[in-house]
Scaffold this motif. Structure first.
Motif, PDB file in Angstrom:
ATOM      1  N   UNK A 160     -28.232  31.225   5.687  1.00 22.82           N
ATOM      2  CA  UNK A 160     -28.475  32.161   4.595  1.00 22.82           C
ATOM      3  C   UNK A 160     -29.052  33.430   5.193  1.00 22.82           C
ATOM      4  N   UNK A 161     -28.396  34.538   4.912  1.00 22.16           N
ATOM      5  CA  UNK A 161     -28.829  35.828   5.425  1.00 22.16           C
ATOM      6  C   UNK A 161     -29.248  36.674   4.227  1.00 22.16           C
ATOM      7  N   UNK A 162     -30.470  37.155   4.249  1.00 22.93           N
ATOM      8  CA  UNK A 162     -31.021  37.938   3.149  1.00 22.93           C
ATOM      9  C   UNK A 162     -30.954  39.421   3.497  1.00 22.93           C
ATOM     10  N   UNK A 195     -23.953  14.437   2.004  1.00 26.48           N
ATOM     11  CA  UNK A 195     -24.517  13.686   3.128  1.00 26.48           C
ATOM     12  C   UNK A 195     -25.358  14.550   4.048  1.00 26.48           C
ATOM     13  N   UNK A 196     -25.692  15.761   3.592  1.00 29.69           N
ATOM     14  CA  UNK A 196     -26.445  16.715   4.432  1.00 29.69           C
ATOM     15  C   UNK A 196     -25.755  16.880   5.789  1.00 29.69           C
ATOM     16  N   UNK A 197     -24.423  16.967   5.725  1.00 30.00           N
ATOM     17  CA  UNK A 197     -23.637  17.019   6.955  1.00 30.00           C
ATOM     18  C   UNK A 197     -23.092  18.405   7.275  1.00 30.00           C
ATOM     19  N   UNK A 198     -23.476  19.398   6.491  1.00 24.09           N
ATOM     20  CA  UNK A 198     -23.030  20.760   6.743  1.00 24.09           C
ATOM     21  C   UNK A 198     -24.253  21.645   6.959  1.00 24.09           C
ATOM     22  N   UNK A 199     -24.093  22.650   7.813  1.00 26.37           N
ATOM     23  CA  UNK A 199     -25.182  23.579   8.072  1.00 26.37           C
ATOM     24  C   UNK A 199     -24.798  24.937   7.519  1.00 26.37           C
ATOM     25  N   UNK A 200     -25.698  25.520   6.759  1.00 29.05           N
ATOM     26  CA  UNK A 200     -25.472  26.799   6.103  1.00 29.05           C
ATOM     27  C   UNK A 200     -26.500  27.795   6.617  1.00 29.05           C
ATOM     28  N   UNK A 210     -32.247  32.075   7.272  1.00 25.69           N
ATOM     29  CA  UNK A 210     -32.663  30.672   7.180  1.00 25.69           C
ATOM     30  C   UNK A 210     -31.455  29.772   7.363  1.00 25.69           C
ATOM     31  N   UNK A 211     -31.649  28.682   8.069  1.00 25.07           N
ATOM     32  CA  UNK A 211     -30.600  27.672   8.212  1.00 25.07           C
ATOM     33  C   UNK A 211     -31.051  26.427   7.467  1.00 25.07           C
ATOM     34  N   UNK A 212     -30.101  25.799   6.780  1.00 26.30           N
ATOM     35  CA  UNK A 212     -30.429  24.547   6.089  1.00 26.30           C
ATOM     36  C   UNK A 212     -29.204  23.659   6.039  1.00 26.30           C
ATOM     37  N   UNK A 213     -29.455  22.382   5.865  1.00 27.82           N
ATOM     38  CA  UNK A 213     -28.349  21.439   5.742  1.00 27.82           C
ATOM     39  C   UNK A 213     -28.032  21.267   4.268  1.00 27.82           C
ATOM     40  N   UNK A 214     -26.749  21.151   3.978  1.00 25.00           N
ATOM     41  CA  UNK A 214     -26.276  21.012   2.606  1.00 25.00           C
ATOM     42  C   UNK A 214     -25.185  19.950   2.566  1.00 25.00           C
ATOM     43  N   UNK A 238     -26.086  36.425   1.881  1.00 19.75           N
ATOM     44  CA  UNK A 238     -24.800  36.109   2.490  1.00 19.75           C
ATOM     45  C   UNK A 238     -24.903  34.678   2.980  1.00 19.75           C
ATOM     46  N   UNK A 239     -23.844  33.902   2.763  1.00 21.35           N
ATOM     47  CA  UNK A 239     -23.824  32.506   3.182  1.00 21.35           C
ATOM     48  C   UNK A 239     -22.721  32.319   4.213  1.00 21.35           C
ATOM     49  N   UNK A 240     -23.072  31.719   5.344  1.00 22.85           N
ATOM     50  CA  UNK A 240     -22.088  31.429   6.384  1.00 22.85           C
ATOM     51  C   UNK A 240     -22.237  29.959   6.776  1.00 22.85           C
ATOM     52  N   UNK A 241     -21.155  29.196   6.611  1.00 24.58           N
ATOM     53  CA  UNK A 241     -21.178  27.815   7.092  1.00 24.58           C
ATOM     54  C   UNK A 241     -21.038  27.827   8.603  1.00 24.58           C
ATOM     55  N   UNK A 242     -21.820  26.982   9.250  1.00 24.24           N
ATOM     56  CA  UNK A 242     -21.843  26.939  10.712  1.00 24.24           C
ATOM     57  C   UNK A 242     -21.209  25.651  11.231  1.00 24.24           C
ATOM     58  N   UNK A 243     -20.536  25.796  12.359  1.00 22.42           N
ATOM     59  CA  UNK A 243     -20.055  24.636  13.106  1.00 22.42           C
ATOM     60  C   UNK A 243     -21.108  24.344  14.158  1.00 22.42           C
TER      61      UNK A 243
END
Length: 140
Positions: free
Chosen positions: A46-48, A39-44, A32-36, A68-73
């Motif tokens: 989530x790998x289950x 300012x909801x300016x980062x994309x995370x 799953x990808x979500x903004x965090x 597992x959490x990976x921040x995305x550019x």
């Protein structure tokens, strides 16, 4: 469906035993990808991961899963940034799973069903301990 007018007696759980720290064979069951961020300016991402250990499942009384959490550019257009130095964590994951290379068509949904060796570590949050996948390696 829950009958909200029914009553229960006894206490409910307030904590859940995490997957023990260690190295395990695991399979990705969801992504799953979500903004965090404020300012909801980062994309995370989530790998289950589901740990492939029947004895642990019996001990925990549930499927042994860890995230597992990976921040995305991400580019302004909402695409993964492929420029130098960007998305290194995702690149390492793709490499370990044999899904990285020039000219390969790829999307995060292609992670589901892939297996690897994962290193699970605990982190504490408000007195609870959570299992988190910190590193992964290809299955030899």
């Amino acid at each position: 469906m829950l009958d909200i007018e029914s009553f229960v007696t006894g206490e409910m759980s307030t904590r859940m035993a995490p997957v023990p720290e260690g190295e395990y064979s695991a399979v990705i069951v969801d992504v799953k990808a979500r903004t965090v961020g404020v300012d909801k300016d980062k994309t995370l991402l989530e790998i289950y991961w589901e740990i492939q250990d029947g004895a642990m499942e019996e001990t925990l009384g549930r499927l042994p899963r860890s995230r597992q959490f990976i921040f995305l550019d991400v580019t302004d257009e909402g695409l993964l940034d492929l420029s130098s130095g960007k998305n290194r964590g995702l690149g390492r994951l793709r490499e370990a799973l044999g899904q990285d290379g020039p000219g390969l068509f790829w999307s995060p949904n292609m992670l589901v069903g892939q297996m690897a060796i994962v290193q699970v570590e605990h982190h504490e949050y408000h007195g609870d301990f959570f299992a988190e996948v910190k590193t992964i390696a290809a299955i030899s």
